[in-house]
Design a protein around this motif. Sequence first.
Motif, PDB file in Angstrom:
ATOM      1  N   HIS A   1      55.198   9.648   7.001  1.00  0.00           N
ATOM      2  CA  HIS A   1      56.351  10.001   6.171  1.00  0.00           C
ATOM      3  C   HIS A   1      57.160  11.155   6.736  1.00  0.00           C
ATOM      4  O   HIS A   1      58.397  11.110   6.754  1.00  0.00           O
ATOM      5  CB  HIS A   1      55.872  10.298   4.747  1.00  0.00           C
ATOM      6  N   LEU A   2      56.501  12.208   7.197  1.00  0.00           N
ATOM      7  CA  LEU A   2      57.243  13.326   7.778  1.00  0.00           C
ATOM      8  C   LEU A   2      57.936  12.909   9.069  1.00  0.00           C
ATOM      9  O   LEU A   2      59.069  13.320   9.328  1.00  0.00           O
ATOM     10  CB  LEU A   2      56.302  14.512   8.018  1.00  0.00           C
ATOM     11  N   VAL A   3      57.284  12.078   9.872  1.00  0.00           N
ATOM     12  CA  VAL A   3      57.915  11.574  11.092  1.00  0.00           C
ATOM     13  C   VAL A   3      59.190  10.794  10.748  1.00  0.00           C
ATOM     14  O   VAL A   3      60.264  11.039  11.311  1.00  0.00           O
ATOM     15  CB  VAL A   3      56.942  10.686  11.897  1.00  0.00           C
ATOM     16  N   GLY A   4      59.085   9.858   9.808  1.00  0.00           N
ATOM     17  CA  GLY A   4      60.259   9.079   9.417  1.00  0.00           C
ATOM     18  C   GLY A   4      61.336   9.934   8.797  1.00  0.00           C
ATOM     19  O   GLY A   4      62.540   9.723   9.031  1.00  0.00           O
ATOM     20  N   GLY A   5      60.934  10.924   7.981  1.00  0.00           N
ATOM     21  CA  GLY A   5      61.902  11.782   7.325  1.00  0.00           C
ATOM     22  C   GLY A   5      62.671  12.664   8.289  1.00  0.00           C
ATOM     23  O   GLY A   5      63.888  12.838   8.156  1.00  0.00           O
TER      24      GLY A   5
ATOM     25  N   GLN B   1      47.168  -0.954  11.830  1.00  0.00           N
ATOM     26  CA  GLN B   1      47.944   0.181  12.323  1.00  0.00           C
ATOM     27  C   GLN B   1      49.415  -0.184  12.529  1.00  0.00           C
ATOM     28  O   GLN B   1      50.304   0.660  12.362  1.00  0.00           O
ATOM     29  CB  GLN B   1      47.337   0.713  13.622  1.00  0.00           C
ATOM     30  N   TRP B   2      49.681  -1.418  12.869  1.00  0.00           N
ATOM     31  CA  TRP B   2      51.068  -1.879  13.003  1.00  0.00           C
ATOM     32  C   TRP B   2      51.817  -1.738  11.682  1.00  0.00           C
ATOM     33  O   TRP B   2      52.995  -1.355  11.666  1.00  0.00           O
ATOM     34  CB  TRP B   2      51.067  -3.344  13.450  1.00  0.00           C
ATOM     35  N   ALA B   3      51.148  -1.989  10.578  1.00  0.00           N
ATOM     36  CA  ALA B   3      51.795  -1.871   9.271  1.00  0.00           C
ATOM     37  C   ALA B   3      52.246  -0.437   9.003  1.00  0.00           C
ATOM     38  O   ALA B   3      53.299  -0.202   8.404  1.00  0.00           O
ATOM     39  CB  ALA B   3      50.847  -2.348   8.169  1.00  0.00           C
ATOM     40  N   PHE B   4      51.451   0.542   9.444  1.00  0.00           N
ATOM     41  CA  PHE B   4      51.866   1.938   9.328  1.00  0.00           C
ATOM     42  C   PHE B   4      53.065   2.210  10.228  1.00  0.00           C
ATOM     43  O   PHE B   4      54.015   2.901   9.836  1.00  0.00           O
ATOM     44  CB  PHE B   4      50.719   2.874   9.724  1.00  0.00           C
ATOM     45  N   ALA B   5      53.014   1.687  11.448  1.00  0.00           N
ATOM     46  CA  ALA B   5      54.050   1.990  12.440  1.00  0.00           C
ATOM     47  C   ALA B   5      55.421   1.513  11.991  1.00  0.00           C
ATOM     48  O   ALA B   5      56.422   2.241  12.113  1.00  0.00           O
ATOM     49  CB  ALA B   5      53.677   1.365  13.789  1.00  0.00           C
ATOM     50  N   ILE B   6      55.495   0.295  11.479  1.00  0.00           N
ATOM     51  CA  ILE B   6      56.812  -0.238  11.125  1.00  0.00           C
ATOM     52  C   ILE B   6      57.359   0.409   9.856  1.00  0.00           C
ATOM     53  O   ILE B   6      58.568   0.351   9.591  1.00  0.00           O
ATOM     54  CB  ILE B   6      56.786  -1.771  10.969  1.00  0.00           C
ATOM     55  N   ALA B   7      56.487   1.048   9.068  1.00  0.00           N
ATOM     56  CA  ALA B   7      56.975   1.763   7.888  1.00  0.00           C
ATOM     57  C   ALA B   7      57.826   2.956   8.278  1.00  0.00           C
ATOM     58  O   ALA B   7      58.755   3.338   7.554  1.00  0.00           O
ATOM     59  CB  ALA B   7      55.799   2.211   7.025  1.00  0.00           C
ATOM     60  N   VAL B   8      57.534   3.561   9.419  1.00  0.00           N
ATOM     61  CA  VAL B   8      58.247   4.769   9.843  1.00  0.00           C
ATOM     62  C   VAL B   8      59.727   4.469  10.069  1.00  0.00           C
ATOM     63  O   VAL B   8      60.610   5.199   9.589  1.00  0.00           O
ATOM     64  CB  VAL B   8      57.612   5.355  11.120  1.00  0.00           C
ATOM     65  N   ALA B   9      60.009   3.399  10.802  1.00  0.00           N
ATOM     66  CA  ALA B   9      61.404   3.044  11.063  1.00  0.00           C
ATOM     67  C   ALA B   9      62.117   2.664   9.769  1.00  0.00           C
ATOM     68  O   ALA B   9      63.319   2.934   9.607  1.00  0.00           O
ATOM     69  CB  ALA B   9      61.476   1.901  12.069  1.00  0.00           C
ATOM     70  N   GLY B  10      61.405   2.053   8.842  1.00  0.00           N
ATOM     71  CA  GLY B  10      62.005   1.713   7.559  1.00  0.00           C
ATOM     72  C   GLY B  10      62.434   2.937   6.777  1.00  0.00           C
ATOM     73  O   GLY B  10      63.458   2.929   6.083  1.00  0.00           O
ATOM     74  N   ILE B  11      61.646   4.006   6.873  1.00  0.00           N
ATOM     75  CA  ILE B  11      62.012   5.265   6.219  1.00  0.00           C
ATOM     76  C   ILE B  11      63.308   5.800   6.816  1.00  0.00           C
ATOM     77  O   ILE B  11      64.252   6.162   6.100  1.00  0.00           O
ATOM     78  CB  ILE B  11      60.882   6.297   6.382  1.00  0.00           C
ATOM     79  N   THR B  12      63.369   5.843   8.132  1.00  0.00           N
ATOM     80  CA  THR B  12      64.549   6.394   8.811  1.00  0.00           C
ATOM     81  C   THR B  12      65.793   5.577   8.520  1.00  0.00           C
ATOM     82  O   THR B  12      66.898   6.132   8.400  1.00  0.00           O
ATOM     83  CB  THR B  12      64.292   6.455  10.323  1.00  0.00           C
ATOM     84  N   SER B  13      65.649   4.281   8.379  1.00  0.00           N
ATOM     85  CA  SER B  13      66.818   3.429   8.145  1.00  0.00           C
ATOM     86  C   SER B  13      67.534   3.795   6.850  1.00  0.00           C
ATOM     87  O   SER B  13      68.758   3.626   6.739  1.00  0.00           O
ATOM     88  CB  SER B  13      66.402   1.955   8.108  1.00  0.00           C
ATOM     89  N   GLY B  14      66.804   4.318   5.865  1.00  0.00           N
ATOM     90  CA  GLY B  14      67.443   4.707   4.620  1.00  0.00           C
ATOM     91  C   GLY B  14      68.398   5.864   4.780  1.00  0.00           C
ATOM     92  O   GLY B  14      69.411   5.962   4.078  1.00  0.00           O
ATOM     93  N   SER B  15      68.092   6.766   5.723  1.00  0.00           N
ATOM     94  CA  SER B  15      68.938   7.944   5.938  1.00  0.00           C
ATOM     95  C   SER B  15      70.267   7.596   6.584  1.00  0.00           C
ATOM     96  O   SER B  15      71.270   8.299   6.391  1.00  0.00           O
ATOM     97  CB  SER B  15      68.205   8.965   6.819  1.00  0.00           C
ATOM     98  N   ILE B  16      70.298   6.541   7.386  1.00  0.00           N
ATOM     99  CA  ILE B  16      71.509   6.206   8.136  1.00  0.00           C
ATOM    100  C   ILE B  16      72.150   4.924   7.624  1.00  0.00           C
ATOM    101  O   ILE B  16      72.979   4.312   8.294  1.00  0.00           O
ATOM    102  CB  ILE B  16      71.197   6.086   9.640  1.00  0.00           C
TER     103      ILE B  16
END
Length: 396
Positions: A133-137, A60-75
């Motif tokens: 993905h939607l959370v990170g987006g 589950q940690w692997a899923f969690a850290i993916a979210v922040a990685g998605i957001t980092s692309g936007s900023i």
Amino acid sequence: MNIMLTNVVDAVVGSISYYLFGFAFAFGDGSNSNPFIGTSYFALKDIPSTTYDYSYFLYQWAFAIAVAGITSGSIAERTQFSAYLVFSFFLTGFVYPIVAHWVWSSSGWLSPSSSELLFGSGAIDFAGSGVVHLVGGIAGLWGSFIEGPRVGRFDAFGKPVEMRGHNATLVVLGTFLLWFGWFGFNPGSFDKILVAYPDSTDQGNWTGVGRTAVTTTLAGSTAAIVTLFGRRLLIGHWDGLDACNGLLGGFVAITSGCSVVEPWAAIVCGFVAAWVLIGLNILALKLNFDDPLEATQLHGGCGAWGLVFTGLFAKEEFVIQAYDSGDRGVTRPYGLLMGGGWALLGAQVVEVLVIVGWVSLTMGPLFYGLHRLGLLRISVDEEVAGLDISKHGGYA
């Protein structure tokens, strides 16, 4: 250097945040647990070992850290590193885990495994089109909107100025690594792979693993082809980077329903996902919205489409396989276009709406607060010089 460091930070800060708070909020089942939030007990040690073990935490940690990685692309390319530390910790430790509890915990109010199913169905988000993905987006949407475009992205008349990435080789390599990783992301989400179905000992949840890998592959491949040809018609030449982003858009979209749809439906999913991505990218430019990695459009837009797609095309037999271990005599709502009525689609739409609302109410004020404190965006001079040279001691 900056981008590589933020990816390392996603992993290391996310590890601590998810250990201290996130996992308990997502999957805690203590006396304080309820349909909206898991137990608030401190740290992993408070999670009963009879329910979850350490390997489940790591998964589950692997899923969690993916979210922040998605957001980092936007900023990317204009954000202070201190702000990145703050939002990464908060997103991984609190915002994402609440959504994960809603959908993936057996006590969550949106869960398809809950004892009280929403609309008699629950929302099917098998591996996280919405939860991840939607959370990170949506988090990226607010971060990018509040920061504003990069210096030079739009001219004085509001027309976009092309700012190409400097290493297409790494983009393609990263795309193939993600493709490989998605086979853990989607087929790997069968929690109890070796469960035999009643009255059918030659079948079990493992029968869905291969199908899930196939639907994942077909959706991504279709989206890549459609994006490649669609962009060829729009810009007049073949662009391999567009194909890479299209591929990922298809993967994002199929992640919700990968276990419960036929392979032919996955092709439909990928086809629409490509046009969602192309359309949102066009809209972003018209609105002077600057997301360097198209993360909002790709993960947010295609993630939302994936949830709706599942509500349209889920097959009852596969829903029962994935969520009832193939029990005989069980009936469940399934895809509207497959004859299953409106219940599942309604639950899917509710998931889209509550994720957009929750992330907006939490991450929007966080980014705005950092902006007001002068902690969010770097100075113009530092941005023009480049984050590597101005903040990180030199180029990679």
